[in-house]
Design a protein around this motif. Structure first.
Motif, PDB file in Angstrom:
ATOM      1  N   MET A  25     -23.838 100.204  64.506  1.00  0.00           N
ATOM      2  CA  MET A  25     -24.078 101.597  64.887  1.00  0.00           C
ATOM      3  C   MET A  25     -22.782 102.276  65.333  1.00  0.00           C
ATOM      4  O   MET A  25     -22.460 103.386  64.882  1.00  0.00           O
ATOM      5  CB  MET A  25     -25.121 101.663  66.014  1.00  0.00           C
ATOM      6  N   LEU A  26     -22.046 101.612  66.210  1.00  0.00           N
ATOM      7  CA  LEU A  26     -20.810 102.209  66.729  1.00  0.00           C
ATOM      8  C   LEU A  26     -19.701 102.232  65.680  1.00  0.00           C
ATOM      9  O   LEU A  26     -18.899 103.166  65.639  1.00  0.00           O
ATOM     10  CB  LEU A  26     -20.350 101.449  67.974  1.00  0.00           C
ATOM     11  N   LEU A  27     -19.654 101.201  64.831  1.00  0.00           N
ATOM     12  CA  LEU A  27     -18.664 101.184  63.755  1.00  0.00           C
ATOM     13  C   LEU A  27     -18.915 102.345  62.793  1.00  0.00           C
ATOM     14  O   LEU A  27     -17.976 103.051  62.398  1.00  0.00           O
ATOM     15  CB  LEU A  27     -18.721  99.856  63.004  1.00  0.00           C
ATOM     16  N   PHE A  28     -20.172 102.559  62.437  1.00  0.00           N
ATOM     17  CA  PHE A  28     -20.525 103.668  61.541  1.00  0.00           C
ATOM     18  C   PHE A  28     -20.177 105.010  62.191  1.00  0.00           C
ATOM     19  O   PHE A  28     -19.623 105.908  61.538  1.00  0.00           O
ATOM     20  CB  PHE A  28     -22.019 103.610  61.217  1.00  0.00           C
ATOM     21  N   PHE A 246     -17.164 118.956  78.594  1.00  0.00           N
ATOM     22  CA  PHE A 246     -16.961 119.085  80.032  1.00  0.00           C
ATOM     23  C   PHE A 246     -18.102 118.540  80.886  1.00  0.00           C
ATOM     24  O   PHE A 246     -17.878 118.189  82.041  1.00  0.00           O
ATOM     25  CB  PHE A 246     -16.689 120.548  80.403  1.00  0.00           C
ATOM     26  N   VAL A 247     -19.300 118.468  80.353  1.00  0.00           N
ATOM     27  CA  VAL A 247     -20.394 117.869  81.143  1.00  0.00           C
ATOM     28  C   VAL A 247     -20.118 116.391  81.412  1.00  0.00           C
ATOM     29  O   VAL A 247     -20.162 115.946  82.569  1.00  0.00           O
ATOM     30  CB  VAL A 247     -21.755 118.083  80.451  1.00  0.00           C
ATOM     31  N   PRO A 248     -19.795 115.563  80.373  1.00  0.00           N
ATOM     32  CA  PRO A 248     -19.437 114.163  80.661  1.00  0.00           C
ATOM     33  C   PRO A 248     -18.167 114.047  81.507  1.00  0.00           C
ATOM     34  O   PRO A 248     -18.080 113.181  82.387  1.00  0.00           O
ATOM     35  CB  PRO A 248     -19.226 113.557  79.267  1.00  0.00           C
ATOM     36  N   CYS A 249     -17.172 114.891  81.230  1.00  0.00           N
ATOM     37  CA  CYS A 249     -15.915 114.855  81.981  1.00  0.00           C
ATOM     38  C   CYS A 249     -16.171 115.104  83.466  1.00  0.00           C
ATOM     39  O   CYS A 249     -15.632 114.405  84.331  1.00  0.00           O
ATOM     40  CB  CYS A 249     -14.955 115.898  81.417  1.00  0.00           C
ATOM     41  N   SER A 250     -17.003 116.084  83.777  1.00  0.00           N
ATOM     42  CA  SER A 250     -17.306 116.401  85.173  1.00  0.00           C
ATOM     43  C   SER A 250     -18.059 115.256  85.839  1.00  0.00           C
ATOM     44  O   SER A 250     -17.810 114.926  87.001  1.00  0.00           O
ATOM     45  CB  SER A 250     -18.148 117.689  85.244  1.00  0.00           C
ATOM     46  N   VAL A 268     -19.067 106.455  76.269  1.00  0.00           N
ATOM     47  CA  VAL A 268     -19.283 106.357  74.819  1.00  0.00           C
ATOM     48  C   VAL A 268     -19.558 107.739  74.241  1.00  0.00           C
ATOM     49  O   VAL A 268     -19.015 108.119  73.195  1.00  0.00           O
ATOM     50  CB  VAL A 268     -20.450 105.398  74.499  1.00  0.00           C
ATOM     51  N   PHE A 269     -20.401 108.506  74.922  1.00  0.00           N
ATOM     52  CA  PHE A 269     -20.720 109.863  74.445  1.00  0.00           C
ATOM     53  C   PHE A 269     -19.465 110.725  74.401  1.00  0.00           C
ATOM     54  O   PHE A 269     -19.225 111.448  73.427  1.00  0.00           O
ATOM     55  CB  PHE A 269     -21.768 110.498  75.364  1.00  0.00           C
ATOM     56  N   MET A 276     -17.295 112.981  67.097  1.00  0.00           N
ATOM     57  CA  MET A 276     -18.015 112.955  65.827  1.00  0.00           C
ATOM     58  C   MET A 276     -18.756 114.268  65.589  1.00  0.00           C
ATOM     59  O   MET A 276     -18.812 114.787  64.468  1.00  0.00           O
ATOM     60  CB  MET A 276     -19.019 111.798  65.806  1.00  0.00           C
ATOM     61  N   LEU A 277     -19.317 114.846  66.666  1.00  0.00           N
ATOM     62  CA  LEU A 277     -20.114 116.064  66.536  1.00  0.00           C
ATOM     63  C   LEU A 277     -19.264 117.310  66.326  1.00  0.00           C
ATOM     64  O   LEU A 277     -19.721 118.275  65.696  1.00  0.00           O
ATOM     65  CB  LEU A 277     -20.989 116.245  67.783  1.00  0.00           C
TER      66      LEU A 277
END
Length: 306
Positions: A25-28, A246-250, A268-269, A276-277
């Protein structure tokens, strides 16, 4: 005193079955991240139709996203099937620097992209004069310089701390909080200062971006409904990317200096899913990019047929 020469990374999980599930999953996801960002950057560089400053910044964002993800993801994915999940002290410091260098460069670049949208919407008659190529190149260069300074500050803070054991990091990468928990010195004062370097950058930048879009929205009062729709459409992708970053960063840096169980998933996100997004968000919402990619694809198909 520096007795530690390498660190042991516990990785995403120590469950063998879950490791086997996560690896493909993560490799893909990582490969899609590289291909998507490479496609966007190459398409913009070779297409004269995408020569505006907005697309120049987008191509630079794609390049940074690719490097940012590459500074973390390959080691994380490799460790899912490796029996010896270790990283040397120098390798750990290099990863720490690279992570913060590319993340900070992306943050500064997002400010430049917001400024570009501000000029395009609020000062449309002067847009080509203000957003000339020298200024755009200068803004991208400053993103790189300020990213280098931020990563260098984080590295100088951490590398001078004594690590005399233990050397087990309950994470899949080297980052501030996991490393601060291993240092054999009192970090009650230094720890918050180190985190503040990243936390303040996130908070200050996000505040600037919010203010810029408040000004843009206020200026749209004088636009027609069709003009407002077009203006908002050009900003929607950028706002989405800002929120995803910025949500994960915060969450990771605007908080007390302690590890949370959800840190790995959030990281990971932030380092794999968001890069990727980004190309998908800009491509799916942008007719010009989609049309150029379609034309290039058609040209490639015709060439293959010949």
């Amino acid at each position: 005193m520096q007795n530690v020469t390498e660190f042991i990374l516990l990785g995403l999980t120590q469950n063998p079955q879950l490791q086997k599930l996560l690896f493909p999953m993560l490799l893909f996801t990582y490969l899609i991240t590289l291909v998507g960002n490479l496609l966007i950057s190459v398409t913009i560089f070779i297409s004269p139709a995408l020569g505006s400053p907005m697309y120049f910044f987008l191509s630079c964002l794609s390049i940074i996203d690719g490097f940012y993800s590459t500074s973390i993801a390959p080691k994380m994915i490799f460790d899912l099937f490796s029996e010896k999940n270790t990283i040397s002290f120098n390798g750990c410091m290099t990863q720490l620097f690279a992570e913060h260098f590319f993340a900070a460069a992306e943050i500064i670049l997002l400010i430049a992209m917001a400024f570009d949208r501000y000029v395009a919407i609020c000062k449309p008659l002067h847009y080509t004069t203000i957003m000339n190529r020298p200024l755009c190149s200068f803004l991208v260069g400053m993103a790189g310089v300020l990213g280098f300074i931020h990563g260098g500050i984080q590295l100088l803070f951490i590398i001078q701390l004594p690590f005399c054991g233990p050397n087990v990091i309950d994470h899949f990468m080297c980052d501030l909080i996991p490393l601060l928990e291993l240092t054999c010195t009192d970090t009650h004062i230094l720890g918050p200062l180190i985190a503040a370097n990243s936390g303040s950058l996130c908070l200050l930048t996000f505040s600037l971006l919010v203010v810029s879009y408040v000004i843009i929205l206020y200026s749209l009062r004088t636009y027609s409904s069709e003009g407002r729709r077009k203006a908002l459409s050009t900003c929607a992708s950028h706002v989405t990317v800002v929120i995803l970053f910025f949500v994960p960063c915060s969450f990771l840096y605007l908080r007390p200096m302690t590890s949370f169980p959800s840190d790995k998933a959030v990281t990971v996100f932030c380092t794999l899913i968001t890069p990727m997004l980004n190309p998908l968000i800009y491509t799916l919402r942008n007719a010009e990019v989609k049309n150029v990619i379609k034309k290039l694809w058609d040209q490639m198909m015709k060439t293959d047929e010949k």
